[in-house]
Structure formats: structure tokens, C-alpha cells
Scaffold this active site. Structure first.
Site, PDB file in Angstrom:
ATOM      1  CG  ASN A  42      -1.396  -4.671 -13.600  1.00 45.64           C
ATOM      2  OD1 ASN A  42      -1.127  -4.537 -14.784  1.00 45.64           O
ATOM      3  ND2 ASN A  42      -0.454  -4.775 -12.682  1.00 45.64           N
ATOM      4  CD  GLU A  44       0.682  -1.628  -9.615  1.00 44.16           C
ATOM      5  OE1 GLU A  44       1.550  -0.740  -9.444  1.00 44.16           O
ATOM      6  OE2 GLU A  44       0.934  -2.851  -9.550  1.00 44.16           O
ATOM      7  CG  ASN A  45      -5.201   4.529  -6.438  1.00 45.96           C
ATOM      8  OD1 ASN A  45      -4.818   5.164  -5.462  1.00 45.96           O
ATOM      9  ND2 ASN A  45      -6.117   4.973  -7.255  1.00 45.96           N
ATOM     10  CB  ALA A  46      -0.829   6.751  -4.817  1.00 46.54           C
ATOM     11  CE1 TYR A  48       1.589   1.927  -3.145  1.00 51.15           C
ATOM     12  CE2 TYR A  48       2.303   0.449  -1.388  1.00 51.15           C
ATOM     13  CZ  TYR A  48       2.585   1.471  -2.284  1.00 51.15           C
ATOM     14  OH  TYR A  48       3.835   2.013  -2.328  1.00 51.15           O
ATOM     15  CB  CYS A  53      -6.326  -8.059 -10.797  1.00 47.67           C
ATOM     16  SG  CYS A  53      -5.560  -8.294  -9.200  1.00 47.67           S
ATOM     17  CD  GLU A  55      -5.922 -11.807 -13.508  1.00 46.09           C
ATOM     18  OE1 GLU A  55      -5.753 -10.590 -13.249  1.00 46.09           O
ATOM     19  OE2 GLU A  55      -5.170 -12.693 -13.078  1.00 46.09           O
ATOM     20  CB  CYS A  84      -4.747 -12.636  -7.013  1.00 48.05           C
ATOM     21  SG  CYS A  84      -6.211 -11.624  -7.267  1.00 48.05           S
ATOM     22  CB  CYS A  87      -8.499 -12.597 -10.335  1.00 45.22           C
ATOM     23  SG  CYS A  87      -8.045 -10.847 -10.391  1.00 45.22           S
TER      24      CYS A  87
HETATM   25  N1  THU Z   1      -2.190  -8.549 -10.419  1.00 45.26           N
HETATM   26  C1  THU Z   1      -3.068  -8.787 -11.436  1.00 45.26           C
HETATM   27  O1  THU Z   1      -3.314  -7.910 -12.271  1.00 45.26           O
HETATM   28  N2  THU Z   1      -3.655  -9.990 -11.496  1.00 45.26           N
HETATM   29  C2  THU Z   1      -3.441 -11.018 -10.622  1.00 45.26           C
HETATM   30  O2  THU Z   1      -4.127 -12.020 -10.663  1.00 45.26           O
HETATM   31  C3  THU Z   1      -2.342 -10.903  -9.667  1.00 45.26           C
HETATM   32  C4  THU Z   1      -1.872  -9.525  -9.397  1.00 45.26           C
HETATM   33  C5  THU Z   1      -1.561  -7.226 -10.329  1.00 45.26           C
HETATM   34  C6  THU Z   1      -1.994  -6.413  -9.143  1.00 45.26           C
HETATM   35  C7  THU Z   1      -0.813  -5.493  -8.959  1.00 45.26           C
HETATM   36  O3  THU Z   1      -0.975  -4.394  -9.831  1.00 45.26           O
HETATM   37  C8  THU Z   1       0.368  -6.313  -9.424  1.00 45.26           C
HETATM   38  O4  THU Z   1      -0.158  -7.381 -10.194  1.00 45.26           O
HETATM   39  C9  THU Z   1       1.223  -6.860  -8.294  1.00 45.26           C
HETATM   40  O5  THU Z   1       0.446  -7.522  -7.359  1.00 45.26           O
END
Ligand code: THU
Length: 129
Positions: A42, A44-46, A48, A53, A55, A84, A87
């Protein structure tokens, strides 16, 4: 490639997660039909919602590298959290027949499938011709 080895790839990819906001590190590894493994984590970014993700990083990287047919994906989190919805939809698009291994940080994993995770996926057959 054994399931254990694919899970190991996901655990290693998890170490590279960029998750300074949630601190929830996720790793993924997609296995292509020819045996090549594509990792993802994953990012992330400021801002959000700009987060992506693990996957989807793995699958889009696989596509960008010219691979199209996948047999399995492993996902690793601290606690065995499941993929999620977004994904799952992308998995259905790119790897409907994939086996899915869902692992915790110790490599304890369970086995499921994309079809099991998203039985009523939206597919190309729903689009008008
Ligand atoms: N996240 C994933 O990388 N995959 C998922 O299927 C669920 C969520 C990440 C996104 C975010 O960086 C962190 O988990 C919390 O949601």
C-alpha cells in the site's frame, strides 16, 4: 511456487509499505501463469483518497509489465485483514480465477478465491454492447 512461497513474497512486499497515516502495512504478491511474481504494497498519501492498496499496486504493476494471466494472489497484513471491496472488483476484472491467500504477519494464512470473495461482481457482460 508453493502457497507458502507466495505468502512469503507478500510478507516481504509488506516491509516496503508506505503507510505513515494508518500504520497499517499491507503486502501483496500476484503469481502469473508463467511463474513470475509481481509484488505490491500500500502507498498512502496525505490526500487520503489518493492512497492505493497493495493488491491493486501488484495487479497494475503486473499489467504494466506485460502480464495478463494470473493464478493466485497473496495478501499480508498484521492481522489477516481481508481485501477491500475495490480490490476485490479489480481482482475480478484481472484475475477472476485466482486463488487468494490471506495471511497475517506471521505467515499464518487461509485460502479462498476471488469468486468466493466477490460472488456477484460487476463484469463486462453488464455493459451494453
Ligand atoms: N489497504 C490495502 O492495502 N488493501 C486492502 O485491501 C485494504 C486496505 C490499505 C489502504 C490503507 O493504506 C490501509 O490499508 C488502511 O486502510
Amino acid at each position: 511456487m508453493t502457497p507458502e512461497q507466495l505468502v512469503q513474497h507478500a510478507l516481504e512486499a509488506r516491509q516496503r509499505a508506505y503507510a505513515p497515516y494508518s500504520n497499517y502495512l499491507v503486502g501483496a504478491a500476484v503469481l502469473a501463469e508463467d511463474g513470475v511474481v509481481f509484488p505490491g504494497c500500500n502507498v498512502e498519501n496525505a490526500a487520503y483518497p489518493s492512497t492505493i492498496c497493495a493488491e491493486r499496486v501488484a495487479l497494475t504493476s503486473a499489467i504494466a509489465n506485460g502480464s495478463r494471466r494470473f493464478t493466485a494472489i497473496a495478501v499480508a497484513t498484521s492481522n489477516g485483514g481481508t481485501p477491500c471491496g475495490a480490490c476485490r472488483q479489480v481482482m475480478a476484472e484481472l484475475g477472476l480465477d485466482m486463488t487468494v491467500y490471506i495471511s497475517d504477519e506471521h505467515g499464518n494464512f487461509r485460502t479462498t478465491s476471488v469468486r468466493e470473495l466477490l460472488p456477484e461482481y460487476f463484469g463486462p457482460e453488464h455493459l451494453p454492447a
